[in-house]
Scaffold this motif. Structure first.
Motif, PDB file in Angstrom:
ATOM      1  N   SER A   1      53.102  57.372  13.643  1.00 58.62           N
ATOM      2  CA  SER A   1      53.051  56.791  14.994  1.00 58.62           C
ATOM      3  C   SER A   1      54.449  56.790  15.608  1.00 58.62           C
ATOM      4  O   SER A   1      55.447  56.537  14.935  1.00 58.62           O
ATOM      5  CB  SER A   1      52.514  55.365  14.933  1.00 58.62           C
ATOM      6  OG  SER A   1      51.150  55.360  14.578  1.00 58.62           O
TER       7      SER A   1
ATOM      8  N   ARG B   1      51.674  52.238  10.181  1.00 61.32           N
ATOM      9  CA  ARG B   1      51.503  53.153  11.310  1.00 61.32           C
ATOM     10  C   ARG B   1      52.686  54.117  11.412  1.00 61.32           C
ATOM     11  O   ARG B   1      52.520  55.303  11.700  1.00 61.32           O
ATOM     12  CB  ARG B   1      51.353  52.365  12.613  1.00 61.32           C
ATOM     13  CG  ARG B   1      49.981  51.709  12.787  1.00 61.32           C
ATOM     14  CD  ARG B   1      49.919  50.911  14.078  1.00 61.32           C
ATOM     15  NE  ARG B   1      48.621  50.289  14.263  1.00 61.32           N
ATOM     16  CZ  ARG B   1      47.579  50.876  14.886  1.00 61.32           C
ATOM     17  NH1 ARG B   1      47.717  52.108  15.374  1.00 61.32           N
ATOM     18  NH2 ARG B   1      46.436  50.243  15.032  1.00 61.32           N
ATOM     19  N   LYS B   2      53.893  53.626  11.192  1.00 61.40           N
ATOM     20  CA  LYS B   2      55.069  54.481  11.297  1.00 61.40           C
ATOM     21  C   LYS B   2      55.093  55.506  10.156  1.00 61.40           C
ATOM     22  O   LYS B   2      55.466  56.672  10.366  1.00 61.40           O
ATOM     23  CB  LYS B   2      56.344  53.638  11.281  1.00 61.40           C
ATOM     24  CG  LYS B   2      56.542  52.788  12.532  1.00 61.40           C
ATOM     25  CD  LYS B   2      57.972  52.351  12.712  1.00 61.40           C
ATOM     26  CE  LYS B   2      58.863  53.517  13.068  1.00 61.40           C
ATOM     27  NZ  LYS B   2      60.253  53.094  13.356  1.00 61.40           N
TER      28      LYS B   2
ATOM     29  N   LYS C   1      52.036  41.384  12.346  1.00 64.52           N
ATOM     30  CA  LYS C   1      51.668  42.805  12.288  1.00 64.52           C
ATOM     31  C   LYS C   1      52.775  43.654  11.678  1.00 64.52           C
ATOM     32  O   LYS C   1      52.799  44.871  11.858  1.00 64.52           O
ATOM     33  CB  LYS C   1      51.359  43.307  13.704  1.00 64.52           C
ATOM     34  CG  LYS C   1      50.115  42.667  14.318  1.00 64.52           C
ATOM     35  CD  LYS C   1      49.803  43.242  15.683  1.00 64.52           C
ATOM     36  CE  LYS C   1      48.527  42.628  16.248  1.00 64.52           C
ATOM     37  NZ  LYS C   1      48.152  43.206  17.569  1.00 64.52           N
TER      38      LYS C   1
ATOM     39  N   GLN D   1      54.022  54.527  20.997  1.00 68.16           N
ATOM     40  CA  GLN D   1      52.670  54.125  20.603  1.00 68.16           C
ATOM     41  C   GLN D   1      52.678  52.715  20.009  1.00 68.16           C
ATOM     42  O   GLN D   1      51.776  51.921  20.256  1.00 68.16           O
ATOM     43  CB  GLN D   1      52.095  55.128  19.608  1.00 68.16           C
ATOM     44  CG  GLN D   1      51.839  56.498  20.207  1.00 68.16           C
ATOM     45  CD  GLN D   1      51.397  57.510  19.161  1.00 68.16           C
ATOM     46  OE1 GLN D   1      51.966  57.566  18.052  1.00 68.16           O
ATOM     47  NE2 GLN D   1      50.391  58.328  19.491  1.00 68.16           N
ATOM     48  N   ILE D   2      53.711  52.435  19.223  1.00 64.47           N
ATOM     49  CA  ILE D   2      53.841  51.089  18.632  1.00 64.47           C
ATOM     50  C   ILE D   2      54.039  50.063  19.745  1.00 64.47           C
ATOM     51  O   ILE D   2      53.422  48.989  19.749  1.00 64.47           O
ATOM     52  CB  ILE D   2      55.025  51.036  17.646  1.00 64.47           C
ATOM     53  CG1 ILE D   2      54.829  52.044  16.510  1.00 64.47           C
ATOM     54  CG2 ILE D   2      55.192  49.623  17.097  1.00 64.47           C
ATOM     55  CD1 ILE D   2      53.665  51.749  15.598  1.00 64.47           C
TER      56      ILE D   2
ATOM     57  N   ASN E   1      52.548  56.781   8.823  1.00 65.88           N
ATOM     58  CA  ASN E   1      51.510  57.753   9.158  1.00 65.88           C
ATOM     59  C   ASN E   1      51.806  58.538  10.436  1.00 65.88           C
ATOM     60  O   ASN E   1      50.924  59.226  10.967  1.00 65.88           O
ATOM     61  CB  ASN E   1      50.154  57.070   9.294  1.00 65.88           C
ATOM     62  CG  ASN E   1      49.616  56.622   7.937  1.00 65.88           C
ATOM     63  OD1 ASN E   1      49.773  57.324   6.936  1.00 65.88           O
ATOM     64  ND2 ASN E   1      48.989  55.460   7.912  1.00 65.88           N
TER      65      ASN E   1
ATOM     66  N   GLU F   1      51.411  46.204   9.307  1.00 65.87           N
ATOM     67  CA  GLU F   1      50.617  47.191  10.038  1.00 65.87           C
ATOM     68  C   GLU F   1      51.527  48.171  10.760  1.00 65.87           C
ATOM     69  O   GLU F   1      51.271  49.386  10.781  1.00 65.87           O
ATOM     70  CB  GLU F   1      49.706  46.495  11.044  1.00 65.87           C
ATOM     71  CG  GLU F   1      48.890  47.456  11.898  1.00 65.87           C
ATOM     72  CD  GLU F   1      48.110  46.746  12.990  1.00 65.87           C
ATOM     73  OE1 GLU F   1      47.639  47.437  13.919  1.00 65.87           O
ATOM     74  OE2 GLU F   1      47.979  45.506  12.923  1.00 65.87           O
TER      75      GLU F   1
END
Length: 790
Positions: A706, A701-702, A694, A710-711, A704, A697
Motif C-alpha cells: 500500500s 498494508r505497507k 490500527k 492509500q494509507i 503488502n 493494520e
C-alpha cells in the motif's frame, strides 16, 4: 489511608501516566470553562441594566402606536408634554409621572474650559421621584427652576477639579447660562437613561416647544404605579386618551421599564436575541468540551481494560471502580477549573475592550452569575465524568483478561455520534459567522442613495450658528473643498415627522406620516442625491430668513412620499401643512436612506433652509485630505477664535449605526473560533487513538504494497464521513437561525448556497488538517516497528 485520599492519589498517578490525553482533556475543558465564563459575564451585564432603580417593577414607559394609511404605522416613546400631569391627576393608581427628553451631546463651557459632547437632558421636578437617581449634594428641588441644573460627578471632575460646584454658572448650548443647584448620581453603565447635565423641562419653551400643546409628540413619559396595579386594566383606560385630544390615529400603551434595554415596544430588533445567541454559544462550547472529555476518556480507557479485570478478580465491585474513576475524572475537572479561572483573570481586560463593556470580576458577586457558573460546572461534571466512570468500570474481567474482542462496535458508534454532534454544532457556528459577516458587508456596500465618501460635517450650536455665512465663505475658498451645503440636521436623524399635511388631489382618508428636512440648494449636489424629476430650489431662497421655522418657498418630496400619497405627475402641484399656505412641488428626489437599514425608507419632505443651520456639510477631495481638514480647522479658528472646530465623518457616523451588530459579530466570530478549536483538540486526540489501534493494520498494508496516499485515505475516511454527516445536520439549523436574525433588517442579503458550501469546505479542511499530521506519521512509519513483536 482513607478511601478519599487513596482515590485521589490513584487518580493523580493515572493523570501523570497518560499525560497526552490528560493534557487534551484538561486543556479543552479549561478553555471551554474560561470562554463560557466570559460569555456569562457579558450576559449578566446585559441583564443587569436599570437594576439600581428601587421601584423598577412599578415603573412603566408610555408608548404611542400611530396608524396611517397603506399599512404605515409608527411605534414611538415620544409623547405630548401635558400627558404626564394629565395621567397623574386622573388615575389614582399612578403614584407619580415624569416628562423628560434627551437633547444629546452639547457644548458646555465654564471659565476657560469647554467640552463639546456633554449629555444634556431636560426633565420635570418629578423625575427623581420616579427614578432612583441619588442627589449627593445640593437642593433636590433644583428642577423646579428653569435657571438651575443638576450635574453628575463626571461634570464636576471635568470643570471643577472635584471641588463643590454648587452656585457655579455653566454656559450650555452656546448662550444659555445655568446655575448648578445639585449634584446627581447617574450610573455611567447599565442604565437606559444617560445624561451629564439635567435641566428643567421648562427650558424646552426657550427652544420653541409649547408645553401645553397635545399635538406635539416630543418628550418621554414614565409612570410610577402603585404596587399591585393591574396594568392591563390601566392600559385599557388610557389607550384612547390622545384620540380625545385630537390624535385620532394614536393609541397609548404601557411598557415595563425593566424591559427597556432588551426589548422594543414594536417587538422588532429586540436585544434579547443576542442574550439567547450568546447563551447558545456558551452551551455549545460546554457540550463540545464535555464531548471531547468523554471521547478522550473512553478512548484512552481501552488501555486500562487489564487493570479493571484484575481489580474485579481481586474483589472490587463496580461501585468501587466507578467511585475511583469518578474521583480521577473529577480531579481533572478540578484542575481544569483552576486553569479556567486563571484564563478568565488574564483575558477579562481584553474581553472588556472587545465587548465595549466595563466588565470586572466584581460581577462574581452577582447571584445570577454564580447560579449560571454553578450550573455550568455541574453540567460539565455530569456530562464529562459520569459516563466515562461508568463505562470504564463496566468492563467484564473474563473478556479483558483473555483479550476478547472489544464488543460489537456500538461503543465506537456512540463515540462517533458524539463527534458528529460536536462538528454539527461547530459547523452551525461557522455558517452563522459567515452569514453575519456577509450581512455587515452588505450594509457597508449598500447604495444609500447618496455618496458618503469624503463627506464631513460640522455641528453648529446657538453661538456659532450666526457665523455660518462667514464660515461658508471661508470654507469655499479652500482648494480641497469640492462642495458645501447646510441643513437643519444630518440625514442620519431623518426629520421631524407629521401627518398633518395636505396636497392637491388628496383623498381625505389618506393619512401619511412624512419627515421634514430643511436644506439649501446645494444639498442634493453635495451629497450626490439624484432628482428623479424636476429641479432643486430657486436661488431666491438662499438669503431668505424666517424666525418661526414655518415652511417657506418650494417643496421637494422623495419617491416614497409620492407612493404613499398616491400622487401622479407631482411637479407644479401644491403641498403643505393644513391651515398654512401651500408650497409648489418643484422636484422629486430619488429615495435615499436617512435611517438605519433596519428600517425601510420613509416619506421625506425637503423645504428651503430659511433659518440658521444646525450643521455644515462639506465634500472634500480625497487628495490631500488631511491638509484640507487642517485648513478647515484653521479657517474656523480665524472666524470664531473662542470655540473648537469638531469635524465629523459621514462614513464613521454610518458605521456607528451598526456598532452593536459589528461588536456582536466580532465576539460571535471569536467564540466560534474557540468552539472549533476545542472540537479540533478532541478530534486530534481521537485520531491519535484511532491510528494507534490500527498500527498493526497499517504495517501489514505497507508490507503488502500500500502507498502512503492509500494509507492516508484509509485513515481519514471515517473523519471525513463524520464531517459530511455533520454538515447535513447543521445546514437546516443554521439556515433557520440566520433567517430569523435577518428579519431584523429591512434590507438584507440572501442566504446563498455558497455560504453553506464554504462552511462545509472549511469544516472538512479543518478536520483533514487536524488528523492528517498523525495520519501521515503513521503512514510513513517503518512497518517493522508495528510488526516486530508479532
Amino acid at each position: 489511608m482513607s478511601t478519599f485520599k487513596r482515590n485521589l492519589k490513584l487518580g493523580w498517578r493515572n493523570i501523570l501516566k497518560n499525560k497526552f490525553f490528560s493534557f487534551l482533556n484538561i486543556g479543552g475543558v479549561a478553555i471551554g470553562m474560561a470562554v463560557t465564563t466570559l460569555i456569562l459575564f457579558w450576559v449578566v451585564d446585559e441583564l443587569n441594566y436599570d437594576k439600581y432603580h428601587k421601584n423598577l417593577s412599578q415603573i412603566y414607559q408610555v408608548y404611542e402606536h400611530q396608524i396611517y394609511s397603506d399599512g404605515q404605522d409608527l411605534h414611538t416613546g415620544c409623547t405630548p408634554f401635558p400627558l404626564s400631569s394629565e395621567l397623574k391627576s386622573t388615575y389614582p393608581e399612578i403614584l407619580n409621572a415624569s416628562t423628560y427628553t434627551n437633547l444629546g451631546g452639547q457644548p458646555v463651557k465654564y471659565e476657560n474650559k469647554e467640552y463639546k459632547d456633554i449629555g444634556l437632558m431636560l426633565a420635570d421636578k418629578e423625575f427623581t421621584n420616579v427614578f432612583s437617581f441619588e442627589i449627593t449634594e445640593g437642593d433636590a428641588n433644583t428642577l423646579e427652576s428653569p435657571d438651575q441644573i443638576m450635574i453628575t460627578q463626571k461634570v464636576v471632575d471635568l470643570f471643577f477639579d472635584g471641588k463643590s460646584p454648587i452656585g457655579k454658572v455653566l454656559t450650555v448650548y452656546g448662550n444659555y447660562k445655568f446655575t448648578v443647584g445639585a449634584v446627581i448620581n447617574c450610573p455611567e453603565k447599565n442604565s437606559s437613561i444617560n445624561f451629564d447635565i439635567l435641566a428643567s423641562i421648562k427650558v424646552a419653551e426657550a427652544l420653541g416647544a409649547d408645553l401645553t400643546r397635545w399635538g406635539n409628540n416630543w418628550p418621554f413619559t414614565s409612570l410610577l404605579l402603585a404596587e399591585g396595579t393591574n396594568t392591563d386594566n390601566l392600559e385599557s383606560k388610557i389607550t384612547g386618551l390622545l384620540k380625545e385630544k385630537g390624535q385620532e390615529n394614536t393609541s397609548l400603551y404601557l411598557f415595563p421599564y425593566s424591559k427597556m434595554h432588551l426589548y422594543n415596544f414594536s417587538d422588532k430588533n429586540n436585544r434579547i436575541q443576542y442574550i439567547y445567541q450568546f447563551l447558545a454559544i456558551a452551551l455549545i462550547i460546554v457540550l463540545i468540551a464535555s464531548i471531547n472529555f468523554v471521547n478522550s476518556s473512553t478512548a484512552s480507557s481501552e488501555t486500562r481494560r487489564p487493570e479493571v479485570g484484575i481489580r474485579k478478580v481481586l474483589g472490587a465491585t463496580k461501585a468501587n471502580l466507578t467511585n475511583q474513576f469518578f474521583y480521577e475524572k473529577g480531579l481533572m475537572i478540578a484542575i481544569s477549573l483552576v486553569l479556567g479561572i486563571i484564563l478568565v483573570l488574564a483575558f477579562t481586560p481584553l474581553f472588556s475592550q472587545l465587548a465595549d463593556k466595563k466588565i470586572s470580576l466584581s460581577l462574581l458577586g452577582n447571584k445570577y452569575l454564580l447560579l449560571m457558573l454553578f450550573v455550568m460546572v455541574a453540567s460539565i461534571l455530569v456530562l464529562s465524568v459520569a459516563y466515562p466512570s461508568i463505562y470504564i468500570s463496566s468492563f467484564a474481567p473474563a473478556r479483558v483478561l483473555k483479550k476478547a474482542p472489544k464488543g460489537n462496535g456500538s461503543r465506537l458508534s456512540f463515540r462517533s455520534m458524539l463527534v458528529v454532534l460536536q462538528f454539527t454544532l461547530s459547523i452551525v457556528l461557522v455558517i452563522c459567522t459567515i452569514a453575519v459577516t456577509t450581512q455587515l458587508n452588505f450594509i457597508n456596500n449598500y447604495d444609500l442613495g447618496y455618496n458618503q465618501d469624503n463627506l464631513i460635517y460640522i455641528n453648529l450650536d446657538e453661538a456659532t450658528q450666526t457665523k455660518h455665512e462667514a464660515l461658508s465663505a471661508e470654507f469655499k475658498n479652500i482648494s480641497g473643498v469640492v462642495n458645501l451645503t447646510k441643513a437643519d440636521k444630518l440625514p442620519f436623524y431623518g426629520g421631524n415627522s407629521s401627518w398633518g399635511y395636505d396636497w392637491q388631489g388628496k383623498d381625505p382618508e389618506n393619512k401619511v406620516l412624512i419627515c421634514i428636512m430643511r436644506v439649501d440648494r446645494n444639498y442634493f449636489e453635495t451629497l450626490g442625491i439624484q432628482l428623479a424629476e424636476g429641479r432643486s430650489f430657486s436661488s431666491i431662497y438662499d438669503n431668505m430668513k424666517t424666525e418661526n421655522g414655518n415652511m417657506t418657498g418650494e417643496a421637494i418630496l422623495n419617491q416614497e412620499a409620492l407612493r404613499r400619497m398616491k400622487m401622479q405627475e407631482p411637479i407644479g402641484k401644491t403641498f403643505g401643512r393644513n391651515g398654512q399656505e401651500k408650497l409648489p412641488i418643484v422636484g422629486v428626489a430619488k429615495d435615499f436612506h436617512f435611517e438605519s437599514l433596519k428600517n425601510g425608507i420613509e416619506p421625506m419632505l425637503m423645504v428651503p433652509l430659511t433659518q440658521d443651520p444646525d450643521v455644515i456639510i462639506l465634500r472634500v477631495q480625497p487628495e490631500n485630505f488631511t491638509k484640507t481638514l487642517a485648513s478647515i480647522t484653521s479657517k474656523w479658528g480665524e472666524t470664531i477664535p473662542d470655540t473648537n472646530c469638531e469635524i465629523g465623518f459621514f462614513d464613521q457616523r454610518l458605521e456607528r449605526m451598526y456598532n452593536s451588530e459589528k461588536r456582536i459579530s466580532g465576539l460571535f466570530s471569536y467564540f466560534s473560533f474557540v468552539a472549533i478549536f476545542i472540537a479540533c483538540i478532541g478530534l486530534f486526540g481521537l485520531s491519535v487513538f484511532a491510528i494507534e489501534r490500527k498500527r498493526k493494520e497499517i504495517g501489514i498494508r505497507k508490507v503488502n504494497g500500500s502507498k502512503v496516499t492509500q494509507i492516508l485515505a484509509m485513515l481519514n475516511k471515517d473523519f471525513i464521513k463524520w464531517v459530511v454527516i455533520s454538515f447535513v445536520l447543521a445546514t437546516p439549523i443554521a439556515w433557520y437561525t440566520m433567517n430569523r436574525w435577518l428579519q431584523n433588517f429591512a434590507y438584507k442579503t440572501t442566504l446563498d448556497w455558497w455560504i453553506f458550501a464554504l462552511a462545509g469546505v472549511l469544516a472538512t479542511l479543518i478536520a483533514i488538517l487536524t488528523v492528517s499530521f498523525q495520519s501521515y506519521k503513521a503512514a510513513v512509519r517503518n512497518p517493522v516497528e508495528a510488526l516486530r513483536y508479532e
